[in-house]
Design an enzyme around this catalytic site. Structure first.
Site, PDB file in Angstrom:
ATOM      1  N   ASP A 195       0.843  -1.186   0.000  1.00 13.45           N
ATOM      2  CA  ASP A 195       0.000   0.000   0.000  1.00 13.45           C
ATOM      3  C   ASP A 195       0.877   1.235   0.000  1.00 13.45           C
ATOM      4  O   ASP A 195       2.079   1.161   0.149  1.00 13.45           O
ATOM      5  CB  ASP A 195      -0.838   0.029   1.282  1.00 13.45           C
ATOM      6  CG  ASP A 195      -1.947  -0.985   1.251  1.00 13.45           C
ATOM      7  OD1 ASP A 195      -2.423  -1.288   0.155  1.00 13.45           O
ATOM      8  OD2 ASP A 195      -2.324  -1.456   2.334  1.00 13.45           O
ATOM      9  N   LYS A 217      -3.590   3.855  -3.117  1.00 15.14           N
ATOM     10  CA  LYS A 217      -4.241   5.011  -3.727  1.00 15.14           C
ATOM     11  C   LYS A 217      -3.254   6.173  -3.697  1.00 15.14           C
ATOM     12  O   LYS A 217      -2.655   6.462  -2.672  1.00 15.14           O
ATOM     13  CB  LYS A 217      -5.463   5.367  -2.875  1.00 15.14           C
ATOM     14  CG  LYS A 217      -6.557   6.033  -3.654  1.00 15.14           C
ATOM     15  CD  LYS A 217      -7.680   6.549  -2.770  1.00 15.14           C
ATOM     16  CE  LYS A 217      -7.993   5.720  -1.533  1.00 15.14           C
ATOM     17  NZ  LYS A 217      -9.112   6.279  -0.748  1.00 15.14           N
TER      18      LYS A 217
END
Ligand code: SAH
Length: 410
Positions: A195, A217
């Site tokens: 991540d 993200k």
């Protein structure tokens, strides 16, 4: 000269001549491997007797004889008599059976090593000339500690038949807040799926051949959908790879780790989970805020700011003695503050917003429920941030009394 040989004794006949303390020390290792052990000894020490009993080992209560050696693949002699041990070693020589002779200073045709294991790597240490078990143990321990923290290049070069998955919590960001287990699993990994949050610096230390997949993200990038991540994890493991799914904080705190475990279980892929400090606790800590504090807060309520404000969350917010910790809450701050006030929390309830905890960019905004929205806006508060609502977020909570007075006077 000695050639180190890894032999497999699982299911093979092994003879122990002598049942004293040396046998007791060495039996467990061979038992663990699944050797078929027989002991010949006139008497057993208490420890050996216990092992013999608990493992149902065959014990013949007499002096060892040459015929005992005949069926064995491997013999261990520690009879307490150098003469008998030498006899056993000689019989073994005649019958071409490898033999460890535990008599002081002697060794037979084989010797036991000081071993350490890490995953499927075995390191064995022995002395080429003479015996020096304590030195061997010290060298072994030094290697073991390097293996343990992933400091040795243990990643497989040849693919193994069986892949596996480790969901590894990386903690809030600094590499030195990772667990040694996390470091070891990273050192073994063929594929790392990471991540954006968490200890991203550790990725730069990986071998160039390790496949690193960023599913986080970032501005301008959509995150990879969870079912695609699950599929990716399972596919890589099925291809025989060791997959580390590296996550910020703890994998089971708003990390969707549970879904990834479920996907592995459903696919029959072996999976383990490595816990880590969660930002829910570690980020307030970075700002000097204990999430519980004797006499101030006796409970904590951790909530995802993007979710509904449930009755439970509202009750926590209204309770003077509960700390509410909000993750993913920056966009929801107004809704949360309004909900808390409507539920009866005072305007003066301390609030701390800690951005990028445990990183060089860490910043803490101290405010109150009444002023939180305006103060956060004025400060330009951004994700990732942890919002702490409760009396533990008082700026002077941990200051000694005189300093606390000064803080109030300001
Ligand atoms: N599993 C993670 C949480 C994942 S949800 C854990 O246990 O920490 C992501 C949220 O965690 C972010 O929106 C933010 O609220 C919080 N977070 C994670 N790392 C952070 C950090 N270094 N500083 C501030 N907040 C952080």
């Amino acid at each position: 000269m000695t050639t180190m040989l890894g032999v497999s004794l699982a299911g093979r006949d092994v003879l122990f001549a002598g049942g004293g303390s040396v046998a007791a020390r060495r039996l467990p290792r061979l038992l663990e491997e699944g050797a078929r052990i027989r002991i010949v000894a006139p008497a057993l020490s208490a420890e050996t007797a216990e092992i013999v009993e608990s493992h149902g080992i065959a014990w013949t209560a007499r002096e060892v004889r040459e015929a005992d050696v005949a069926d064995a693949w491997f013999v261990h002699t520690a009879t307490g008599s150098a003469r008998v041990d030498a006899d056993v070693a000689a019989w073994c020589e005649r019958s071409r059976t490898f033999c460890v002779n535990a008599s002081d200073g002697a060794h037979g045709s084989a010797r036991l090593t000081a071993e350490t294991r890490s995953g499927d790597v075995i390191v064995a240490v022995a002395s080429d000339a003479g015996v020096d078990p304590r030195r061997a143990a010290r060298v072994r321990d030094a290697i073991a500690s390097l293996l343990e923290r992933g400091a040795l290049p243990v990643r497989r070069v040849r693919a193994s038949a069986r892949g596996r998955v480790a969901l590894v919590g990386g903690g809030p960001g600094p590499v030195d807040l990772m667990t040694v287990r996390a470091r070891r699993l990273l050192a073994e990994a063929d594929v790392v799926i990471a991540d954006r949050l968490g200890p991203v610096d550790v990725l730069t230390e990986l071998d160039p051949e390790v496949e690193v997949i960023d599913v986080g993200k970032r501005p301008g990038h959509h995150p990879v959908p969870q079912d695609e991540i699950n599929a990716m994890i399972v596919a890589r493991a099925r291809a025989g790879h060791r997959v580390v799914r590296l996550k910020g904080g703890d994998p089971f705190v708003f990390g969707r780790g549970g879904e990834e475990v479920a996907a592995c279980l459903e696919a029959g892929v072996p999976v383990e989970v490595v816990p880590a400090p969660s930002s829910a606790v570690a980020v307030p800590q970075a700002a000097g805020i204990p999430v519980t504090h004797r006499g101030v807060s006796g409970a904590m309520h951790v909530v995802n700011g993007q979710g509904e404000l449930t009755a439970g969350t509202l009750a926590a917010l209204a309770d003077d003695a509960v700390t509410t910790v909000v993750l993913m809450g920056v966009a929801a701050l107004e809704r949360i503050a309004e909900g808390a006030l409507a539920a009866g929390a005072p305007l003066s309830r301390p609030v701390a917003i800690v951005e990028s905890g445990h990183t060089p960019q860490q910043r803490t905004t101290r405010t109150t429920l009444g002023a939180a929205v305006a103060d956060a806006r004025a400060a330009g508060v951004r994700n990732p941030a942890v919002i702490v609502i409760g009396e533990v977020a008082r700026p002077d909570l941990l200051l000694p009394a005189p300093a606390a007075e000064r803080a109030h006077a300001r």
